[in-house]
Design an enzyme around this catalytic site. Structure first.
Site, short mmCIF file in Angstrom:
data_model
loop_
_atom_site.label_atom_id
_atom_site.label_comp_id
_atom_site.label_asym_id
_atom_site.label_seq_id
_atom_site.Cartn_x
_atom_site.Cartn_y
_atom_site.Cartn_z
NE ARG A 147 36.68 44.67 42.57
CZ ARG A 147 37.18 45.16 43.70
NH1 ARG A 147 36.85 46.36 44.11
NH2 ARG A 147 38.01 44.46 44.42
CE1 TYR A 159 41.49 46.50 46.76
CE2 TYR A 159 41.40 46.33 44.38
CZ TYR A 159 40.77 46.49 45.58
OH TYR A 159 39.42 46.63 45.62
CG ASP A 212 38.81 49.27 42.86
OD1 ASP A 212 39.39 50.34 42.59
OD2 ASP A 212 38.35 49.01 44.00
CG HIS A 214 42.28 50.22 45.55
ND1 HIS A 214 42.64 50.67 46.79
CD2 HIS A 214 41.09 49.60 45.70
CE1 HIS A 214 41.72 50.32 47.65
NE2 HIS A 214 40.76 49.67 47.02
CD GLU A 238 35.76 50.71 42.57
OE1 GLU A 238 35.14 49.74 42.07
OE2 GLU A 238 36.05 50.79 43.76
CD GLU A 264 36.60 52.34 47.34
OE1 GLU A 264 35.97 51.63 46.54
OE2 GLU A 264 37.56 51.93 47.99
NE ARG A 285 32.10 51.75 43.17
CZ ARG A 285 32.63 51.34 44.29
NH1 ARG A 285 33.65 51.96 44.84
NH2 ARG A 285 32.16 50.28 44.91
CD GLU A 341 32.45 47.09 46.00
OE1 GLU A 341 32.28 48.20 46.55
OE2 GLU A 341 33.57 46.57 45.85
CD1 TRP A 405 44.25 51.47 50.88
CD2 TRP A 405 45.44 50.01 49.71
NE1 TRP A 405 43.61 50.28 50.93
CE2 TRP A 405 44.30 49.36 50.21
CE3 TRP A 405 46.34 49.28 48.92
CZ2 TRP A 405 44.04 48.02 49.94
CZ3 TRP A 405 46.08 47.97 48.66
CH2 TRP A 405 44.94 47.34 49.18
C1 GCO Z 1 35.97 48.34 46.87
C2 GCO Z 1 37.03 48.97 47.71
C3 GCO Z 1 37.45 48.19 48.89
C4 GCO Z 1 38.32 49.08 49.78
C5 GCO Z 1 38.05 48.87 51.20
C6 GCO Z 1 38.92 49.75 52.08
O1 GCO Z 1 35.86 48.79 45.76
O2 GCO Z 1 35.27 47.48 47.35
O3 GCO Z 1 38.08 49.45 46.94
O4 GCO Z 1 38.03 47.02 48.49
O5 GCO Z 1 39.63 48.93 49.50
O6 GCO Z 1 36.71 49.10 51.42
O7 GCO Z 1 38.48 49.74 53.39
MG MG Z 2 37.15 50.34 45.27
#
Ligand code: GCO
Ligand code: MG
Length: 405
Positions: A147, A159, A212, A214, A238, A264, A285, A341, A405
């Site tokens: 990633r 991030y 990712d 986010h 992602e 997630e 995920r 992951e 976020w």
């Molecule tokens: C990922 C996630 C993490 C989250 C975190 C938040 O893909 O691994 O996006 O980086 O941001 O788990 O608590």
């Molecule tokens: Mg993520």
């Protein structure tokens, strides 16, 4: 086999973890992870005050009935805190059942579907070059999927990329209040293609690449991003869009063939039902801790398999090694497993506290034959690392508007 005691331990060996230990009258105990990053004490209170008293005296073998009791039986369904509490209890009960049977949990699920499961590692950096150097490090270790995240020029802090030499924001602690990071979709679009173009140029086409977002984009922007990255053949993009409104993904799907991964922060199968049923996503995920344990993850995997959706469990360091082990067993079994992951099994401190029977080799993990989840938790060692309040960062546009976020 009656449940005699339920212990809830919040410790911070490098970062906060909520660990549940369920002890039976036979002496067999099971372990579960209930960590919700930044809200750990809410899960601990939920478990101690509301869940533990209802478990004492129940048959630890009744995993399904206990799951339903804690989900339907409380009237208040779903939600991250409830589902993490259920997840922790459920993992511990599968651990107990495996120990009682003398079998690893993947055997109870139906046995191995593969020799080992494939990981994607994280490469991040303050510049595209840094990120690619970190990718080279993973490629040299045999990783088959990586990633890529890179800091955005013109934005102070991105991030997953920290300026202060720590690799991931997840490892931050000791911050009195949530740190704030700026976001600009325009600046992000100005850098992102270069990252993937250079990665393909340097590493060729025989490695999987992920990214990712986010949840920072709108559906049409995500469609555009997917299209922009199509030449670089991503394994998946992602969390391109926050999908409380699952319909949003119809727009993303209509505009790009870049595969989409999501889930997630989801708690139940209902959160991803439309996404899966309409085949708007390609990878689900969800994590055993946050989705309500192994019982729920098994159900989601089976449902997803009907729609060509594969599993790619969340593997961030804010899940404890107990959850990583639970994913290991699920990944060995799930016929529609995709990729896992991976950000390491733990730190030096967490390895003093948690033991697990997982072996990393060439970017893949194999699960040992220890009965149950093959994990252990040293309560004495955990006492050295008391809970510390800690927060995830908050994201704002450059004009101060609060952003996803
Ligand atoms: C990922 C996630 C993490 C989250 C975190 C938040 O893909 O691994 O996006 O980086 O941001 O788990 O608590
Ligand atoms: Mg993520």
């Amino acid at each position: 086999m009656k449940i005699k005691e339920v212990r809830v331990i919040v410790s911070s060996p490098g970062r906060n973890f909520v660990t549940v230990k369920i002890i039976t009258d036979t002496g067999i105990y099971g372990l579960g992870d209930g960590t919700v990053n930044g809200r750990e004490m809410a899960v601990a209170a939920y478990l101690e005050e509301h869940v533990a008293p209802c478990l004492i005296g129940r048959n630890a073998h009744d995993i399904e009935d206990i799951w339903q009791y804690l989900y339907k039986g409380v009237y208040w369904r779903k939600g991250p805190i409830t589902m993490a509490a259920i997840g922790a209890v459920d993992m511990a009960l599968w651990d107990i059942k495996g120990k009682a049977a003398g079998l690893p949990v993947y055997q109870l699920l139906g046995g191995k579907s593969r020799k080992a499961f494939t990981l994607y590692g994280h490469a991040t950096g303050n510049t595209v070059e840094d990120t690619l150097e970190n990718m080279a490090f993973l490629v040299n270790q045999g990783f088959k999927a990586v990633r890529l995240q890179s800091a955005i020029p013109g934005l102070d802090g991105t991030y997953g990329v920290l300026g202060d030499k720590k690799n991931y924001f997840e490892l931050q602690s000791d911050r009195p209040l949530p740190p704030e990071l700026p976001w600009s979709t325009l600046k992000y679009f100005n850098m992102i293609e270069e990252l993937f173009a250079k990665a393909r140029e340097r590493f060729g086409n025989n490695i999987h690449l992920c990214h990712d977002v986010h949840s920072r984009l709108t559906p049409i922007e995500a469609g555009r991003l997917g299209k922009l990255l199509e030449p670089y053949n991503l394994l998946f993009l992602e969390d391109a869009v926050a999908a409380e409104n699952q319909e949003s993904y119809r727009i993303v799907r209509d505009h790009t063939t870049t595969p989409q991964a999501l889930g997630e922060i989801y708690n139940t199968i209902w959160d991803c039902k439309d996404l899966i049923q309409n085949q708007w996503i390609d990878y689900i995920r969800m994590a055993a801790t946050h989705a309500g344990g192994i019982t729920a993850m098994r159900r989601i995997a089976d449902f997803a398999s009907m729609y060509h959706v594969r599993t790619a469990p969340h593997g961030a360091p804010d899940l404890s090694p107990i959850c990583h082990a639970a994913h290991g067993h699920l990944n060995m079994w799930a016929p529609n497993f995709g990729v896992q992951e991976f950000v390491g099994f733990g730190t030096k401190q967490s390895n003093e506290v948690f033991k697990y029977d997982l072996k990393l080799q060439d970017g893949m993990v194999s699960v040992g034959d220890s009965p149950g989840l093959g994990v252990d938790f040293d309560e004495q060692a955990a006492k050295k690392y008391p809970y510390k309040r800690s927060y995830l960062p908050v994201s704002r546009l450059e004009d101060g508007t609060l952003w996803s976020w």
